[in-house]
Design an enzyme around this catalytic site. Structure first.
Site, PDB file in Angstrom:
ATOM      1  N   HIS A  58     -12.346  15.369 -12.917  1.00  0.00           N
ATOM      2  CA  HIS A  58     -13.212  14.198 -12.678  1.00  0.00           C
ATOM      3  C   HIS A  58     -14.027  13.892 -13.928  1.00  0.00           C
ATOM      4  O   HIS A  58     -14.924  14.652 -14.300  1.00  0.00           O
ATOM      5  CB  HIS A  58     -14.142  14.447 -11.492  1.00  0.00           C
ATOM      6  CG  HIS A  58     -14.913  13.227 -11.087  1.00  0.00           C
ATOM      7  ND1 HIS A  58     -14.311  12.140 -10.478  1.00  0.00           N
ATOM      8  CD2 HIS A  58     -16.217  12.889 -11.213  1.00  0.00           C
ATOM      9  CE1 HIS A  58     -15.221  11.212 -10.238  1.00  0.00           C
ATOM     10  NE2 HIS A  58     -16.391  11.629 -10.682  1.00  0.00           N
ATOM     11  N   HIS A 209     -15.557   9.342  -4.680  1.00  0.00           N
ATOM     12  CA  HIS A 209     -16.891   9.946  -4.640  1.00  0.00           C
ATOM     13  C   HIS A 209     -17.319  10.008  -3.173  1.00  0.00           C
ATOM     14  O   HIS A 209     -17.283   8.984  -2.488  1.00  0.00           O
ATOM     15  CB  HIS A 209     -17.911   9.073  -5.381  1.00  0.00           C
ATOM     16  CG  HIS A 209     -17.722   8.993  -6.866  1.00  0.00           C
ATOM     17  ND1 HIS A 209     -17.507   7.811  -7.534  1.00  0.00           N
ATOM     18  CD2 HIS A 209     -17.776   9.949  -7.821  1.00  0.00           C
ATOM     19  CE1 HIS A 209     -17.424   8.030  -8.834  1.00  0.00           C
ATOM     20  NE2 HIS A 209     -17.576   9.326  -9.047  1.00  0.00           N
ATOM     21  N   HIS A 246     -17.525  15.686  -5.368  1.00  0.00           N
ATOM     22  CA  HIS A 246     -18.884  16.128  -4.993  1.00  0.00           C
ATOM     23  C   HIS A 246     -18.912  16.725  -3.591  1.00  0.00           C
ATOM     24  O   HIS A 246     -19.058  17.923  -3.440  1.00  0.00           O
ATOM     25  CB  HIS A 246     -19.938  15.016  -5.120  1.00  0.00           C
ATOM     26  CG  HIS A 246     -20.002  14.382  -6.473  1.00  0.00           C
ATOM     27  ND1 HIS A 246     -20.232  15.127  -7.614  1.00  0.00           N
ATOM     28  CD2 HIS A 246     -19.845  13.095  -6.878  1.00  0.00           C
ATOM     29  CE1 HIS A 246     -20.225  14.310  -8.658  1.00  0.00           C
ATOM     30  NE2 HIS A 246     -19.981  13.084  -8.233  1.00  0.00           N
ATOM     31  N   ASP A 291     -17.390  15.150 -15.074  1.00  0.00           N
ATOM     32  CA  ASP A 291     -18.044  13.969 -14.510  1.00  0.00           C
ATOM     33  C   ASP A 291     -18.858  13.189 -15.548  1.00  0.00           C
ATOM     34  O   ASP A 291     -18.300  12.436 -16.334  1.00  0.00           O
ATOM     35  CB  ASP A 291     -18.904  14.403 -13.313  1.00  0.00           C
ATOM     36  CG  ASP A 291     -19.407  13.234 -12.483  1.00  0.00           C
ATOM     37  OD1 ASP A 291     -19.026  12.086 -12.770  1.00  0.00           O
ATOM     38  OD2 ASP A 291     -20.183  13.461 -11.532  1.00  0.00           O
TER      39      ASP A 291
END
Ligand SMILES: [Zn+2]
Length: 417
Positions: A58, A209, A246, A291
């Site tokens: 990610h 997400h 997440h 991220d």
């Protein structure tokens, strides 16, 4: 024939094997021999510990430009950070995106990352393809459907328009295309259904997400009577090709949905702690991502999953070390649509990374502790050699074609201050 003799290599078991000879067959691993006491004359020697290439599941490459610039203010949150990120995103052109991504992907290569999943809601796909090719890393371009909110440049008119646009992206042997639902804030249930169906028909990985912040959950429950994961599952998105990024604030039901689907759960602990999101837990198959690029270090992400859990539980040892290593390699590859990578076995993609033991952090490592030492004390700066597709893109800690620090400085320096 190219061959590498590794003083130690992790082949997927509980610890490292000694004297591992890896023979390449073009872009694949042809044969793997263990217990080879010294390098044969035709083999190049890799000291320290050799791992399969690392997968960064990610990434938003452009966010590298605000590293260190969002730390000054007290009392901030994810939402105040997002304002700064939006101000940067507004300035992006394809040329700026490409320069930033090229340097950022090269920084990833130096950290042992051989495959990156770029979750792209700026929609500079051609620029990302060129950037990854220049940096020498594999790419899965996860083009994100974004229908509501955000900046105008993020948005497609409809999910069908998103599908038409993504279908037109030209993939290549080192670059795959995948789908993403930005979030349930940005995509409604009907849109999510179209994206899920498109991804299923194409066999694409699908990332989203999910529940990074409690406010997202509260809004979703109020509006639809469902948690974000329940909404996505109802839209047909949660399958074995799905990655929940997440999943910090999820319910027991949400966790069960991920586990039962054998989906992936991508934790990005260095970002989640930077943005004050909370501590994520592992549900389904664990993967890791850099991220926001607060740092780029997959070893740090891997140990953070366990170390954050120690802070929460006051127990040392929830996740076995091979589980953390698999998250950074095999699982990440699978979640990005490369199930043939991330392992050192015959037939796998010839992607390898060696971590040196002659630097100050890892000097004195015993062979029997090699994997634990690398995961818990190693870092991006200890990466010595990186091989992608049978080609050496990093040697002696230096990129083969890119002066990474200089390119980062130029790309970031060119932005409006
Ligand atoms: Zn993200």
């Amino acid at each position: 024939m190219t061959a590498y003799w590794c003083a130690l290599a992790w082949l997927g078991g509980d610890g490292a094997e000694a004297g591992v000879l890896i023979e390449l067959d073009g872009d694949r691993i042809g044969a793997v021999w263990t217990g080879v006491p010294s390098p044969p004359t035709h083999a190049r020697r890799l000291a320290g510990l050799t791992l399969p290439g690392l997968a960064n599941a990610h990434s938003h490459a452009f966010q590298r430009a605000i590293r260190g610039r969002t730390q000054r203010y007290l009392g901030g949150s994810f939402w105040s950070w997002r304002e700064q990120m939006y101000r940067l995103a507004e300035t992006l052109t394809p040329a700026i995106s490409e320069a930033l991504a090229r340097a950022t992907f090269a920084e990833m290569a130096l950290a042992g990352i051989t495959l990156v999943g770029e979750f792209d809601y700026v929609h500079h796909s051609d620029a990302m393809m060129r950037a990854a090719a220049a940096a020498g890393v594999r790419l899965t371009l996860l083009d994100a459907c974004y229908l509501h909110g955000g900046l105008p440049a993020f948005r497609d008119d409809s999910a069908d328009a998103w599908a038409r646009r993504v279908d037109a992206i030209a993939a290549g042997p080192a670059a795959h295309v995948g789908a993403a639902i930005h979030s349930v804030r940005a995509v409604d249930p009907d849109g999510a259904r179209v994206v899920a169906r498109t991804a299923a028909e194409r066999g694409w990985p699908l990332h989203a997400h999910v529940s990074e912040q409690p406010a997202e959950n509260e809004e979703c429950v109020e509006r639809y009577g469902l948690t974000p994961l329940e909404l996505l599952a109802g839209a047909g998105a949660v399958t074995e090709r799905f990655t929940a990024v997440h999943a910090t604030h999820i319910t027991e039901t949400d966790a069960r949905l991920l586990r039962e689907a054998n989906a992936f759960c991508c934790l990005c602990p260095t970002t989640e702690r930077d943005l004050a999101d909370g501590i994520g837990r592992v549900h389904g198959r664990l993967t890791l991502g850099s991220d926001s690029q607060a740092v780029i270090d997959l070893l740090e992400e891997a140990r953070a999953v366990e170390l954050d859990e120690r802070l929460r539980t006051r127990v040392r040892g929830t996740y076995p070390v091979p589980t953390l290593a698999a998250a950074a390699t095999e699982n990440g590859y699978a979640s990005l649509g490369w199930p043939e990578g991330g392992r050192i076995v015959p037939g796998a993609l010839a992607d390898l990374v060696s971590v040196r033991f002659d630097g100050p952090r890892l000097a004195g490592t015993r062979p029997e502790d090699a994997l634990e030492s690398v995961i818990f004390a190693g870092g991006a700066g200890d990466v010595d050699t990186v091989i992608v597709d049978g080609r050496e893109i990093v040697s002696g800690g230096a990129h083969a074609t890119i002066d990474v620090a200089a390119e980062l400085e130029t790309a970031i320096g060119a932005l409006a201050q």
